[in-house]
Design an enzyme around this catalytic site. Structure first.
Site, mmCIF file in Angstrom:
data_model
loop_
_atom_site.group_PDB
_atom_site.id
_atom_site.type_symbol
_atom_site.label_atom_id
_atom_site.label_comp_id
_atom_site.label_asym_id
_atom_site.label_seq_id
_atom_site.Cartn_x
_atom_site.Cartn_y
_atom_site.Cartn_z
ATOM 1 N N ASP A 176 50.116 56.985 19.487
ATOM 2 C CA ASP A 176 50.751 58.271 19.194
ATOM 3 C C ASP A 176 49.650 59.317 19.128
ATOM 4 O O ASP A 176 48.701 59.178 18.347
ATOM 5 C CB ASP A 176 51.513 58.200 17.867
ATOM 6 C CG ASP A 176 52.308 59.469 17.573
ATOM 7 O OD1 ASP A 176 51.693 60.556 17.587
ATOM 8 O OD2 ASP A 176 53.517 59.368 17.324
ATOM 9 N N TRP A 202 56.736 51.168 13.696
ATOM 10 C CA TRP A 202 55.800 51.992 12.941
ATOM 11 C C TRP A 202 56.210 51.950 11.481
ATOM 12 O O TRP A 202 57.398 52.012 11.155
ATOM 13 C CB TRP A 202 55.818 53.452 13.414
ATOM 14 C CG TRP A 202 54.971 54.312 12.519
ATOM 15 C CD1 TRP A 202 53.609 54.439 12.562
ATOM 16 C CD2 TRP A 202 55.415 55.089 11.399
ATOM 17 N NE1 TRP A 202 53.175 55.259 11.542
ATOM 18 C CE2 TRP A 202 54.253 55.676 10.809
ATOM 19 C CE3 TRP A 202 56.651 55.345 10.824
ATOM 20 C CZ2 TRP A 202 54.328 56.503 9.695
ATOM 21 C CZ3 TRP A 202 56.725 56.170 9.709
ATOM 22 C CH2 TRP A 202 55.569 56.746 9.159
ATOM 23 N N ASP A 258 57.383 62.363 20.930
ATOM 24 C CA ASP A 258 57.662 62.289 19.496
ATOM 25 C C ASP A 258 57.252 63.605 18.838
ATOM 26 O O ASP A 258 56.106 63.791 18.440
ATOM 27 C CB ASP A 258 56.893 61.121 18.867
ATOM 28 C CG ASP A 258 57.252 60.922 17.393
ATOM 29 O OD1 ASP A 258 58.131 61.651 16.895
ATOM 30 O OD2 ASP A 258 56.652 60.038 16.761
ATOM 31 N N LYS A 309 48.376 54.379 12.804
ATOM 32 C CA LYS A 309 48.238 55.736 12.280
ATOM 33 C C LYS A 309 46.939 55.819 11.493
ATOM 34 O O LYS A 309 46.494 54.827 10.900
ATOM 35 C CB LYS A 309 49.425 56.103 11.387
ATOM 36 C CG LYS A 309 49.504 57.595 11.065
ATOM 37 C CD LYS A 309 50.867 57.977 10.511
ATOM 38 C CE LYS A 309 50.975 59.477 10.344
ATOM 39 N NZ LYS A 309 52.323 59.908 9.939
ATOM 40 N N ASP A 344 53.399 66.867 14.588
ATOM 41 C CA ASP A 344 54.472 66.651 15.560
ATOM 42 C C ASP A 344 55.028 67.945 16.146
ATOM 43 O O ASP A 344 56.240 68.149 16.212
ATOM 44 C CB ASP A 344 55.608 65.837 14.936
ATOM 45 C CG ASP A 344 55.174 64.407 14.627
ATOM 46 O OD1 ASP A 344 54.787 63.706 15.562
ATOM 47 O OD2 ASP A 344 55.218 64.007 13.456
ATOM 48 N N HIS A 385 48.278 60.559 15.776
ATOM 49 C CA HIS A 385 47.905 59.584 14.761
ATOM 50 C C HIS A 385 46.421 59.257 14.717
ATOM 51 O O HIS A 385 46.034 58.190 14.241
ATOM 52 C CB HIS A 385 48.699 58.292 14.956
ATOM 53 C CG HIS A 385 50.131 58.416 14.551
ATOM 54 N ND1 HIS A 385 50.989 57.346 14.464
ATOM 55 C CD2 HIS A 385 50.878 59.502 14.192
ATOM 56 C CE1 HIS A 385 52.187 57.752 14.089
ATOM 57 N NE2 HIS A 385 52.150 59.065 13.922
#
Length: 417
Positions: free
Chosen positions: A258, A184, A325, A227, A295, A261
Site C-alpha cells: 500500500d 490487513w 485505496d 503498514k 489516503d 503504508h
C-alpha cells in the site's frame, strides 16, 4: 483542433520511436484496476449492527449524497465506471455484506450475503476482490486482532478471515476470475513495546490457521498487507513490511504494497523491481499519502508515474495486481473515484509511451547523458492527445467533460438522498 487530428499528430511523434499506439491501446484495455467500493460510503459498510470507524482510519468531510445501502453504492459505481475507460474490478470489504437487516457477526458471513454483488458483477462483466474487515468492531477496540493476547478474540478474527476466503472463492468461481483476498490488520501499540516478538509469533500462528484451509487458486488468491504505523500504533505495528514479505515468500502468498503504508521517504515504485525476482505475483493498493497514511485521492504525480513505469517497462502487467485505496468525504465521491482511477490508467498509458528498450540500452552502455535527456524530453511529448483519443475510442468522456455527468448525477440522484 479535433481529438482525431491531435491524435494523428501525436502518433507521428511516438511512431518515430517505434511506439505503436494501437498496440498500446490493446495492452491498456487488458489491465483491470481493482476499484475500492469504500470511497462511496466513507468506509461505513452495511452491517445491521453499526460500529464507529476505528483502526487508525480517518475519513474527513461531510459532502452530501454518500451511499447508505448496497443498491445506492452499486448505482454510484455504475456512474463512475461509465466515466472510466476499460473493464475493471470492484474491491469489497466484509462490512459490505447485505443481510436484509439480520444481525450477522463477522465470523458468520457467508457467500449468500454477497449474492447481490455477484449478480451485479455478472451483469457488468466485472471481477470482484475481497478484504476481511478487522477494524471498526468491539473485538478490535484496543487495536489488536490476530495478534491479540486473548485467544478468544484471536479465534474470532481467525474465523472471520476463513469465512472471508470462502466468500472470495465464491466470487472467483461464479465470475470466472480469481478474487484477491487481502488481509490487513491494525494491530500495534501507541507507545514503545516491551516485547515485539510475542505478538508477531501470535500473528504468524493466526495466519497459519487462516490459510490451513486449501482453496483453489483458480478461485482465490491470498495477499497480506503491511503498514509502518497508524493512529494508535505509532510506536509499533505487528505486521510490518519485513514480517509480511517474509511470510508471503515462505508461504506462497502475495505481498501487497500500500503506497500510504511506508515512510514518506520510501518509494514503493523502487520496491517493485526489488521484489519481482523473488515473487511470482505482487499486489498494490495505490493511494496518496500526504505526510502520513491519509489516503488522499490519487493524482498523476511523479510517484504514480514511476509505479506504472516499473510495471510496464519490466513487462509485469500480468504479475502485479493493481488496486486503489483512498477515501475523501470532502468532495463528490463519484468524482473521487473517477479522478483516481483515470489517473492510474493515465499513468499506465504514459508508461507505455516511452522507448524502453532504447533507454535500457543507453543505461547498459553507460550513456547517462542521453538517457536523462530523453526521459526529460518525453515529459512534454503530446501524451494528452493520446489520452483523449483513447477515452473517445473507449466511449467515455474526453478530458474534463466527465464533470458534466457528475454534476448532473449529483443534481438528479445524490442531492435527493
Amino acid at each position: 483542433m479535433s481529438v482525431e487530428k491531435r491524435f494523428e499528430l501525436a502518433k507521428e511523434q511516438y511512431e518515430a520511436w517505434n511506439i505503436n499506439l494501437e498496440d498500446v491501446f490493446s495492452k491498456l484495455q487488458e489491465v483491470p484496476i481493482s476499484i475500492h467500493c469504500w470511497q462511496g460510503d466513507d468506509v461505513t459498510g452495511f452491517e445491521a449492527a453499526q460500529h464507529d470507524l476505528s483502526g487508525g482510519i480517518e475519513v474527513t468531510g461531510d459532502y452530501p449524497g454518500k451511499a447508505t445501502n448496497g443498491e445506492e453504492l452499486r448505482k454510484d459505481l455504475d456512474k463512475a465506471l461509465s466515466l472510466i475507460p476499460g473493464k475493471h474490478r470492484i474491491n469489497l470489504h466484509a462490512i459490505y455484506a447485505e443481510t436484509d437487516g439480520e444481525e450477522i457477526d463477522r465470523d458468520q458471513i457467508e457467500p449468500k450475503h454477497f449474492e447481490k454483488w455477484v449478480k451485479w458483477a455478472k451483469e457488468n462483466e466485472l471481477g470482484l476482490d475481497f478484504n476481511p474487515t478487522l477494524f471498526s468492531h468491539d473485538k478490535a477496540a484496543d487495536g489488536l486482532t490476530l495478534a491479540h493476547a486473548d485467544e478468544n478474540i484471536r479465534n474470532f478474527w481467525i474465523e472471520h478471515c476463513k469465512a472471508s476466503r470462502r466468500v472470495a472463492a465464491y466470487f472467483g468461481k461464479e465470475l470466472g476470475t480469481p478474487a484477491l483476498t487481502n488481509i490487513w490488520i491494525p494491530d500495534g501499540f501507541k507507545d514503545t513495546p516491551s516485547d515485539r516478538l510475542t505478538p508477531r509469533l501470535r500473528l504468524k500462528d493466526s495466519l497459519d490457521k487462516i490459510f490451513s484451509e486449501e482453496i483453489d487458486t483458480a478461485h482465490n488468491l491470498d495477499a497480506v498487507e503491511s503498514k509502518l504505523f497508524g493512529i494508535g500504533s505509532e510506536a509499533f505495528v505487528v505486521g510490518s513490511h519485513e514480517f509480511y514479505l517474509s511470510y508471503a515468500l515462505k508461504n506462497d502468498k502475495l505481498c501487497l504494497l500500500d503506497t500510504g503504508h511506508y515512510h514518506p521517504t520510501e518509494m514503493v515504485s523502487n520496491k517493485i523491481s526489488a521484489m519481482l525476482p523473488f515473487n511470482e505475483r505482487l499486489a498494490l493498493h495505490v493511494s496518496r499519502p500526504v505526510r502520513w497514511d491519509s489516503d488522499h485521492v490519487v493524482t498523476l504525480d511523479d510517484e504514480l508515474k514511476e509505479i506504472a513505469l516499473e510495471i510496464v517497462r519490466n513487462d509485469a502487467l500480468d504479475k502485479v495486481s493493481i488496486g486503489l485505496d483512498f477515501f475523501d468525504a470532502s468532495i463528490n465521491r463519484i468524482a473521487a473515484w473517477t479522478i483516481g482511477t483515470r489517473n492510474m490508467i493515465k499513468a499506465l498509458l504514459y508508461a507505455h509511451l516511452l522507448p524502453h528498450e532504447h533507454l535500457k540500452q543507453l543505461q547498459e552502455d553507460g550513456n547517462y547523458t542521453e538517457r536523462l535527456a530523453l526521459l526529460e524530453e518525453f515529459k512534454t511529448y503530446p501524451f494528452g492527445a493520446v489520452w483523449d483519443y483513447y477515452c473517445e475510442k473507449m466511449e467515455v468522456p474526453v478530458a474534463e467533460k466527465w464533470l458534466e455527468d457528475v454534476k448532473q448525477y449529483e443534481e438528479d440522484v445524490l442531492s435527493k438522498r
